[in-house]
Design an enzyme around this catalytic site. Structure first.
Site, PDB file in Angstrom:
ATOM      1  N   LYS A  77       0.848  -1.208   0.000  1.00  0.00           N
ATOM      2  CA  LYS A  77       0.000   0.000   0.000  1.00  0.00           C
ATOM      3  C   LYS A  77       0.877   1.249   0.000  1.00  0.00           C
ATOM      4  O   LYS A  77       1.918   1.267   0.671  1.00  0.00           O
ATOM      5  CB  LYS A  77      -0.891  -0.054   1.257  1.00  0.00           C
ATOM      6  CG  LYS A  77      -1.929   1.039   1.388  1.00  0.00           C
ATOM      7  CD  LYS A  77      -2.803   0.770   2.629  1.00  0.00           C
ATOM      8  CE  LYS A  77      -3.882   1.814   2.834  1.00  0.00           C
ATOM      9  NZ  LYS A  77      -4.738   1.523   4.019  1.00  0.00           N
ATOM     10  N   SER A 152      -9.796   1.554   3.070  1.00  0.00           N
ATOM     11  CA  SER A 152      -8.925   2.350   2.232  1.00  0.00           C
ATOM     12  C   SER A 152      -7.891   1.537   1.452  1.00  0.00           C
ATOM     13  O   SER A 152      -7.356   2.026   0.460  1.00  0.00           O
ATOM     14  CB  SER A 152      -8.188   3.372   3.090  1.00  0.00           C
ATOM     15  OG  SER A 152      -7.323   2.726   4.006  1.00  0.00           O
ATOM     16  N   SER A 176      -9.824  -1.097   7.195  1.00  0.00           N
ATOM     17  CA  SER A 176      -9.303  -0.894   5.839  1.00  0.00           C
ATOM     18  C   SER A 176      -8.638  -2.092   5.190  1.00  0.00           C
ATOM     19  O   SER A 176      -8.360  -2.053   3.992  1.00  0.00           O
ATOM     20  CB  SER A 176      -8.301   0.258   5.840  1.00  0.00           C
ATOM     21  OG  SER A 176      -8.996   1.452   5.707  1.00  0.00           O
TER      22      SER A 176
HETATM   23  N1  GLN Z   1     -13.037   3.553   6.840  1.00  0.00           N
HETATM   24  C1  GLN Z   1     -12.385   3.960   8.036  1.00  0.00           C
HETATM   25  C2  GLN Z   1     -12.023   5.417   7.950  1.00  0.00           C
HETATM   26  O1  GLN Z   1     -12.396   6.031   7.029  1.00  0.00           O
HETATM   27  C3  GLN Z   1     -11.199   3.103   8.305  1.00  0.00           C
HETATM   28  C4  GLN Z   1     -10.012   3.453   7.518  1.00  0.00           C
HETATM   29  C5  GLN Z   1      -8.828   2.604   7.815  1.00  0.00           C
HETATM   30  O2  GLN Z   1      -8.938   1.532   8.413  1.00  0.00           O
HETATM   31  N2  GLN Z   1      -7.655   3.088   7.418  1.00  0.00           N
HETATM   32  O3  GLN Z   1     -11.395   5.963   8.798  1.00  0.00           O
END
Ligand code: GLN
Length: 489
Positions: A77, A152, A176
């Protein structure tokens, strides 16, 4: 070759049936042909990967000892550092930033001879659930490119689901890794907090962030954990015990073990998800597990608690991006104040700004007790709730998401997007290990995932339970039709 797991590629390489150069150029070709359809990658490391492959072939020729990942290719990532390569975090602000050092996970992968092919798309600074908040492109779901891949870590999940590599790394602050894994029909594992070093991962919510792998087999997840889950001097929250022998534990018996099901929470999921979970639980019953009902009622607070704590931590962590260090400086800035203001104004996207505002607000004088401290207290209640639940069972099963992948651009309301994480966030707040694994499809084409969660440090048990399910079912073996072929270049 594209269907091979990391273990199989390693075996081919060690036995001499493929060279590292053949493997790397095969997967790079696949990426070049197929990535435009899904936009999973922000950077492809062509020359770097080919140079590593040449060096690895030479190592084999000289009969030197080969690492666990020799012959395997990996995607990372784009919020983890690879020395002298870009780390953009999918932000315009870091578009030109090159990392001066390797993340610990990158060092570990390379020490075991893994070859990194590229860096995957994400929501800007890992804030989001669909990769639509990336400043550069939106990643598409390989099962249907009109659907979201999740986020994400959407780019990492798609890289594995579309067979660009058998392994990828993502980061999970509130879901994420698990939500995109569920939407793409693969495994995504969030280890116990502290199990994998965060050194060289760009921080979002430091008390919640955890790096973990995506794969199409549980064995590959276990293999990657063996490589990356070791103590690290550069991360003060790193667990100091050596990592367990993950792969050896995979076939440990689960007969007679208890699986806790928070029945009341299942009501919040779509019927198609509930049915798939019920079927998956039947499989566990047939494997000799006992199902018990548990109560995790404090989970209803997980979204408000998370969006106070994660934004508070993010507002502090993102203060370092100021137009002076790391980031692009506004051309219009004349004074020092303008350098900060205009650079941050131009550099950050709307969602990131919203989180910084929210986080700054909940930490501001006069509000800190009402929001931040209260949220910390509820976090403690959740930890106690889980302790009570784990007194009744060995493993908890619950949905990863309440729906299958949604159409791109269909969620405009940020609060609705935040609700994506309803089943995943609690594991980050409590720190426990959890996997999302494939358990079915909606109408044969939209993957469904189920989470397994275990008490702190019981990472291997999560993988053992997932492995038994994989042996009894075949959901993890399906490839999205669009990518189940050799590319025509
Ligand atoms: N969807 C969650 C957020 O927007 C989690 C994101 C993540 O785990 N990096 O914060």
């Amino acid at each position: 070759m594209y269907k091979k797991t990391a273990r199989e590629l390693h075996q081919d390489f060690v036995e001499g049936s493929s060279s590292a150069k053949q493997i790397v150029s095969y997967f790079l070709d696949r990426i070049h042909a197929f990535n435009p359809k899904v936009e999973a990658l922000l950077t492809v490391l062509n020359e770097r990967a080919m140079a590593k492959a040449e060096a690895l072939d030479e190592k084999r020729r000289l009969n030197k000892p080969l690492g666990k990942l020799a012959g395997s290719v990996i995607i990372v990532k784009d919020n983890m550092h690879i020395k002298n390569e870009k780390t953009t975090c999918a932000s315009k602000f870091l578009e030109h930033y090159k990392a001066p050092f390797n993340a610990t996970v990158v060092d570990k992968i390379e020490q075991e001879d893994g070859i990194i092919l590229g860096k995957a798309n994400l929501d800007e600074f890992a804030m989001g659930s669909s990769t639509e908040y990336s400043a550069f492109c939106t990643t598409k779901n390989p099962w249907d490119t009109d659907l979201t891949a999740g986020g994400s870590s959407g780019g990492s999940a798609v890289s594995v689901a579309a067979n660009f590599a058998p392994l990828a790394l993502g980061s999970d602050t509130g879901g994420s890794i698990r939500q995109p894994a569920a939407f793409c029909g693969i495994y995504g594992f969030k280890p116990t907090y502290g199990r994998v070093s965060r050194f060289g991962l760009v921080a979002f919510g430091s008390s919640l962030d955890q790096i973990g792998p995506f794969a199409r087999s549980v064995e590959d997840i276990a293999l990657m954990q063996e490589v990356i889950a070791s103590p690290c001097q550069n991360d003060s929250t790193s667990i100091q015990e050596p990592p367990p022998a993950y792969r050896q534990e995979l076939s440990a018996p689960i007969k007679g073990k208890k699986i806790g099901v928070p029945v009341a929470l299942l009501e919040e999921a779509d019927p198609v998800i509930r049915e798939a979970i019920e079927e998956a639980l039947k499989v566990y019953k047939s494997l000799g597990c006992e199902l018990v009902e548990i109560n995790l009622s404090s989970l209803k607070y997980s979204i408000p608690v998370y969006y106070i704590l994660a934004t508070a931590e993010a507002s502090t962590n993102l203060a370092r991006f100021d137009g002076i260090r790391y980031t692009t400086r506004s051309k219009a800035a004349q004074t020092l104040e303008e350098v900060y203001e205009l650079s941050r104004g131009e550099g950050f996207g709307a969602e990131v700004k919203q989180r910084i505002f929210l986080g700054t607000y909940v930490l501001s004088a006069g509000y800190q007790d009402a929001y931040y401290k209260k949220a910390q207290k509820v976090r403690t209640l959740m930890i106690e709730d889980y302790k009570r639940a784990f007194a009744l069972c060995d493993m908890i099963a619950l949905p990863t998401t309440s729906t299958t992948a949604f159409p791109l651009a269909s969620i405009q309301d940020p609060l609705k997007m935040y609700m994506q994480d309803i089943y995943t966030i609690s594991a980050n707040l409590v720190g426990i290990p959890t996997i999302s694994m494939p358990i079915g499809f909606e109408k044969k084409k939209k993957p469904i995932g189920m989470q397994l969660q275990a008490p702190l440090l019981r990472d291997t048990e999560v993988l053992t339970f997932a492995s038994h399910f994989a042996k009894a079912t075949s959901f993890h073996t399906h490839t999205p039709p669009l990518f189940d072929k050799e590319p025509s270049l």
